[in-house]
Motif scaffolding. Structure first.
Motif, PDB file in Angstrom:
ATOM      1  N   ILE A  79      -1.292   4.165  -1.788  1.00 32.74           N
ATOM      2  CA  ILE A  79      -2.689   3.877  -1.444  1.00 32.74           C
ATOM      3  C   ILE A  79      -2.775   3.779   0.071  1.00 32.74           C
ATOM      4  O   ILE A  79      -1.992   3.053   0.694  1.00 32.74           O
ATOM      5  CB  ILE A  79      -3.171   2.551  -2.068  1.00 32.74           C
ATOM      6  CG1 ILE A  79      -3.060   2.597  -3.591  1.00 32.74           C
ATOM      7  CG2 ILE A  79      -4.602   2.241  -1.651  1.00 32.74           C
ATOM      8  CD1 ILE A  79      -3.363   1.266  -4.263  1.00 32.74           C
ATOM      9  N   LEU A  92     -12.527  -0.679  -8.278  1.00 36.46           N
ATOM     10  CA  LEU A  92     -12.218  -1.088  -6.905  1.00 36.46           C
ATOM     11  C   LEU A  92     -13.190  -0.496  -5.894  1.00 36.46           C
ATOM     12  O   LEU A  92     -13.242  -0.948  -4.753  1.00 36.46           O
ATOM     13  CB  LEU A  92     -10.773  -0.686  -6.561  1.00 36.46           C
ATOM     14  CG  LEU A  92      -9.710  -1.488  -7.294  1.00 36.46           C
ATOM     15  CD1 LEU A  92      -8.334  -0.910  -7.031  1.00 36.46           C
ATOM     16  CD2 LEU A  92      -9.744  -2.943  -6.861  1.00 36.46           C
ATOM     17  N   SER A  96       2.649   2.015  -3.295  1.00 38.16           N
ATOM     18  CA  SER A  96       1.676   2.321  -4.355  1.00 38.16           C
ATOM     19  C   SER A  96       0.892   3.593  -4.067  1.00 38.16           C
ATOM     20  O   SER A  96      -0.008   3.952  -4.836  1.00 38.16           O
ATOM     21  CB  SER A  96       0.700   1.149  -4.525  1.00 38.16           C
ATOM     22  OG  SER A  96       1.401  -0.048  -4.791  1.00 38.16           O
ATOM     23  N   ASN A 147      -3.445  -8.236 -14.076  1.00 35.70           N
ATOM     24  CA  ASN A 147      -3.381  -7.200 -13.045  1.00 35.70           C
ATOM     25  C   ASN A 147      -3.803  -7.740 -11.687  1.00 35.70           C
ATOM     26  O   ASN A 147      -4.659  -7.180 -10.999  1.00 35.70           O
ATOM     27  CB  ASN A 147      -4.253  -5.997 -13.416  1.00 35.70           C
ATOM     28  CG  ASN A 147      -3.749  -5.290 -14.656  1.00 35.70           C
ATOM     29  OD1 ASN A 147      -2.545  -5.098 -14.816  1.00 35.70           O
ATOM     30  ND2 ASN A 147      -4.652  -4.924 -15.548  1.00 35.70           N
ATOM     31  N   ASN A 164     -10.238  -6.845  -5.886  1.00 32.14           N
ATOM     32  CA  ASN A 164      -9.407  -6.636  -4.702  1.00 32.14           C
ATOM     33  C   ASN A 164      -8.007  -6.207  -5.110  1.00 32.14           C
ATOM     34  O   ASN A 164      -7.480  -6.657  -6.126  1.00 32.14           O
ATOM     35  CB  ASN A 164      -9.337  -7.925  -3.868  1.00 32.14           C
ATOM     36  CG  ASN A 164     -10.620  -8.198  -3.117  1.00 32.14           C
ATOM     37  OD1 ASN A 164     -10.814  -7.706  -2.015  1.00 32.14           O
ATOM     38  ND2 ASN A 164     -11.518  -8.972  -3.714  1.00 32.14           N
ATOM     39  N   HIS A 165      -7.418  -5.343  -4.295  1.00 31.99           N
ATOM     40  CA  HIS A 165      -6.051  -4.919  -4.571  1.00 31.99           C
ATOM     41  C   HIS A 165      -5.072  -6.074  -4.401  1.00 31.99           C
ATOM     42  O   HIS A 165      -4.163  -6.261  -5.202  1.00 31.99           O
ATOM     43  CB  HIS A 165      -5.629  -3.794  -3.612  1.00 31.99           C
ATOM     44  CG  HIS A 165      -6.367  -2.515  -3.807  1.00 31.99           C
ATOM     45  ND1 HIS A 165      -7.490  -2.181  -3.089  1.00 31.99           N
ATOM     46  CD2 HIS A 165      -6.123  -1.468  -4.645  1.00 31.99           C
ATOM     47  CE1 HIS A 165      -7.907  -0.985  -3.460  1.00 31.99           C
ATOM     48  NE2 HIS A 165      -7.099  -0.531  -4.406  1.00 31.99           N
ATOM     49  N   LEU A 189      -7.686   0.108   1.072  1.00 35.01           N
ATOM     50  CA  LEU A 189      -7.267  -1.165   0.490  1.00 35.01           C
ATOM     51  C   LEU A 189      -8.365  -2.223   0.581  1.00 35.01           C
ATOM     52  O   LEU A 189      -9.110  -2.300   1.565  1.00 35.01           O
ATOM     53  CB  LEU A 189      -6.019  -1.666   1.227  1.00 35.01           C
ATOM     54  CG  LEU A 189      -5.034  -2.514   0.423  1.00 35.01           C
ATOM     55  CD1 LEU A 189      -4.454  -1.716  -0.731  1.00 35.01           C
ATOM     56  CD2 LEU A 189      -3.913  -3.006   1.339  1.00 35.01           C
ATOM     57  N   LYS A 190      -8.454  -3.041  -0.484  1.00 30.35           N
ATOM     58  CA  LYS A 190      -9.361  -4.181  -0.508  1.00 30.35           C
ATOM     59  C   LYS A 190      -8.527  -5.453  -0.585  1.00 30.35           C
ATOM     60  O   LYS A 190      -7.713  -5.621  -1.492  1.00 30.35           O
ATOM     61  CB  LYS A 190     -10.310  -4.103  -1.703  1.00 30.35           C
ATOM     62  CG  LYS A 190     -11.255  -2.906  -1.633  1.00 30.35           C
ATOM     63  CD  LYS A 190     -12.343  -3.003  -2.680  1.00 30.35           C
ATOM     64  CE  LYS A 190     -13.372  -1.910  -2.469  1.00 30.35           C
ATOM     65  NZ  LYS A 190     -14.547  -2.079  -3.343  1.00 30.35           N
ATOM     66  N   LYS A 209      -5.702  -1.450 -11.861  1.00 30.54           N
ATOM     67  CA  LYS A 209      -6.924  -2.029 -11.301  1.00 30.54           C
ATOM     68  C   LYS A 209      -8.126  -1.128 -11.610  1.00 30.54           C
ATOM     69  O   LYS A 209      -8.030   0.103 -11.596  1.00 30.54           O
ATOM     70  CB  LYS A 209      -6.797  -2.175  -9.787  1.00 30.54           C
ATOM     71  CG  LYS A 209      -5.947  -3.356  -9.341  1.00 30.54           C
ATOM     72  CD  LYS A 209      -6.715  -4.646  -9.484  1.00 30.54           C
ATOM     73  CE  LYS A 209      -5.986  -5.802  -8.828  1.00 30.54           C
ATOM     74  NZ  LYS A 209      -6.726  -7.061  -8.972  1.00 30.54           N
ATOM     75  N   LEU A 244      -1.311  -2.204  -9.581  1.00 28.60           N
ATOM     76  CA  LEU A 244      -2.362  -1.586  -8.775  1.00 28.60           C
ATOM     77  C   LEU A 244      -2.960  -0.373  -9.477  1.00 28.60           C
ATOM     78  O   LEU A 244      -4.157  -0.087  -9.334  1.00 28.60           O
ATOM     79  CB  LEU A 244      -1.806  -1.189  -7.405  1.00 28.60           C
ATOM     80  CG  LEU A 244      -1.516  -2.364  -6.461  1.00 28.60           C
ATOM     81  CD1 LEU A 244      -1.082  -1.870  -5.098  1.00 28.60           C
ATOM     82  CD2 LEU A 244      -2.734  -3.269  -6.304  1.00 28.60           C
ATOM     83  N   LYS A 245      -2.166   0.334 -10.249  1.00 25.49           N
ATOM     84  CA  LYS A 245      -2.692   1.474 -10.998  1.00 25.49           C
ATOM     85  C   LYS A 245      -3.627   1.029 -12.111  1.00 25.49           C
ATOM     86  O   LYS A 245      -4.505   1.778 -12.535  1.00 25.49           O
ATOM     87  CB  LYS A 245      -1.536   2.293 -11.574  1.00 25.49           C
ATOM     88  CG  LYS A 245      -0.845   3.167 -10.523  1.00 25.49           C
ATOM     89  CD  LYS A 245       0.204   4.072 -11.151  1.00 25.49           C
ATOM     90  CE  LYS A 245       0.805   4.995 -10.103  1.00 25.49           C
ATOM     91  NZ  LYS A 245       1.850   5.886 -10.668  1.00 25.49           N
ATOM     92  N   ALA A 247       0.830  -1.202   0.000  1.00 27.84           N
ATOM     93  CA  ALA A 247       0.000   0.000   0.000  1.00 27.84           C
ATOM     94  C   ALA A 247       0.868   1.258   0.000  1.00 27.84           C
ATOM     95  O   ALA A 247       0.595   2.215  -0.744  1.00 27.84           O
ATOM     96  CB  ALA A 247      -0.919  -0.008   1.224  1.00 27.84           C
TER      97      ALA A 247
END
Length: 434
Positions: free
Chosen positions: A198, A411, A196, A295, A273-274, A203-204, A408, A405-406, A193
């Protein structure tokens, strides 16, 4: 004569065959020799360290046997694989390698000829093998030292409880290592996290396999992340874990998924989910490459590994449960290379052996939140950090994780699969019943 062959990077990876035979003879003599405890100076002469802790593991697959005990290759050719494995299974526990640290909190890695399939065939026999490992380890570790359980040993010993009477009689401390593993998973998620950009609150996280470790991780993350998706074959257990979490009162949204018949829906869950964390025990792959969407970031802490590592495209499987002990020197490759990275459960054995004040408690049963916080604090004091991002022995670049993650999408959407029943074939997934 070298004890180990060297790989291209110059690090040890395989024992010399002649030395292996001599070591097996040494360990067999010590196992059967009628003495309760070997003096520390003799242990150092025989094994190179004064052992403060023992880490008890097992081979993940037959290839590990051939690497850890090279003469087995010739034995297999001469006897055939089936007969060789039967002969090998009667060997007593043996030492794989030693571990040295700058703090002089050193240890030994011992193993058993048991393979993962043996654990599920006969639980009583597996428990007897665990007692043998404790008996052998107690001869080599300092009085009051630590014996940490790795792999499937916590499962067959009721998370360590079944060994406590024997450990008490031998004056050693038993730990199932779950607190160390939990810390490593939690810190890995936090690190992903952070790099990234985030926030943890956004977060998921999906948890694949809600056994003891999965439940522990859900409890630690609950109230800290936006969404937790619980995935398991046991719907009644999902009910139990969900109800226990909701009693804590939090803004974290709890989702659940119990159906694998529709691969498209499974991919939607992973996509939504992340991070996906796999925490179950198994004999075969839990997810096939075709089940894993692009991803996708998976932290695989299942033992043996339940997620394929040779994925193509923009998909990452990270080795789960890694911690880093600065200055540590080891000679055995657990599957993620030879450096300062170790399993979280092994790191817990090191931390307990380093805790002269008695601040830490060994992990038995489920992890207590207070003990989790204390061990996190001790990690900071001793500069024990989360491990590197690795897939097998390859470093995974942070830029790739950030890029995934970008990429995704959706979300913010909730996962509309609360009441679906997920039916696994037994050969696809064995639930962690520890």
């Amino acid at each position: 004569m070298q004890f180990y062959k060297r790989n291209e990077s110059g690090r040890s990876w395989q024992k010399n065959p002649i030395i292996s035979l001599l070591h097996l003879l040494r360990d067999t003599i010590i196992f059967f020799f009628p003495i309760r405890h070997i003096p520390s100076f003799i242990v150092k002469l025989l094994y190179g360290v004064r052992s403060n802790f023992i880490f008890f593991v097992h081979a993940r697959r037959t290839e590990d046997v051939y690497t850890g005990f090279p003469p087995s290759v010739m034995m297999r050719r001469f006897l055939g694989k089936k007969i060789f494995l039967k002969v090998f299974s009667i060997f007593p526990p043996f030492v794989l390698s030693n571990i040295r640290t700058p703090q002089n909190i050193d240890g030994l890695i011992i193993s058993s000829p048991f393979l993962p399939e043996d654990f599920f065939k006969n639980r009583k026999k597996s428990l007897k093998e665990a007692i043998k490992g404790l008996y052998f380890g107690s001869k080599l570790v300092k009085k009051g030292g630590v014996l940490g359980l790795g792999g499937l040993w916590p499962m067959v010993t009721r998370r360590g409880f079944a060994l406590t009477p024997y450990a008490k009689s031998k004056n050693i401390i038993i730990t199932n290592g779950h607190c160390g593993t939990l810390i490593s998973l939690f810190l890995s998620i936090k690190k992903i996290a952070k790099i990234s950009d985030i926030s943890l609150e956004e977060l998921k996280v999906a948890i694949l396999g809600v056994g003891k470790m999965g439940e522990n991780l859900a409890r630690v993350l609950y109230g800290k992340v936006a969404t937790i998706t619980l995935i398991d074959i046991n719907e009644r257990h999902l009910d139990f874990v969900e109800e226990r979490l909701k009693k804590l009162m939090s803004d974290t949204d709890i989702q659940r998924y119990t159906n694998r018949d529709d691969i498209g829906e499974m991919k939607d869950v992973l996509n939504s989910n992340h991070i996906v964390v796999c925490t179950t025990s198994n004999l075969r792959r839990i997810l096939r490459p075709r089940d894993i969407p692009d991803n996708c970031i998976i932290i695989d802490d299942s033992r043996p590994e339940g997620i394929p590592r040779d994925l193509e495209g923009n998909r990452i499987v990270l080795e789960g449960g890694l911690m880093k002990i600065p200055g540590l020197v080891q000679n055995y490759n657990f599957g993620f290379g030879i450096d300062e990275n170790v399993f979280g459960c092994l790191a817990e054995s090191f931390l307990l052996a380093s805790d002269f004040s008695g601040e830490l408690k060994p992990s038995l049963g489920k992890v207590d939140v207070e003990d989790f916080s204390k061990m996190l604090s001790v990690c900071q004091k001793l500069n024990v950090t989360v491990g590197d991002f690795k897939c097998r022995d390859k470093i995974v670049e942070e830029d790739k994780i950030i890029s995934i993650l970008k990429n995704k999408t959706d979300l913010a959407a909730t996962i509309p699969f609360k009441n679906i029943c997920w039916i696994f074939k037994v050969e696809d997934l064995l639930e962690n019943k520890s």
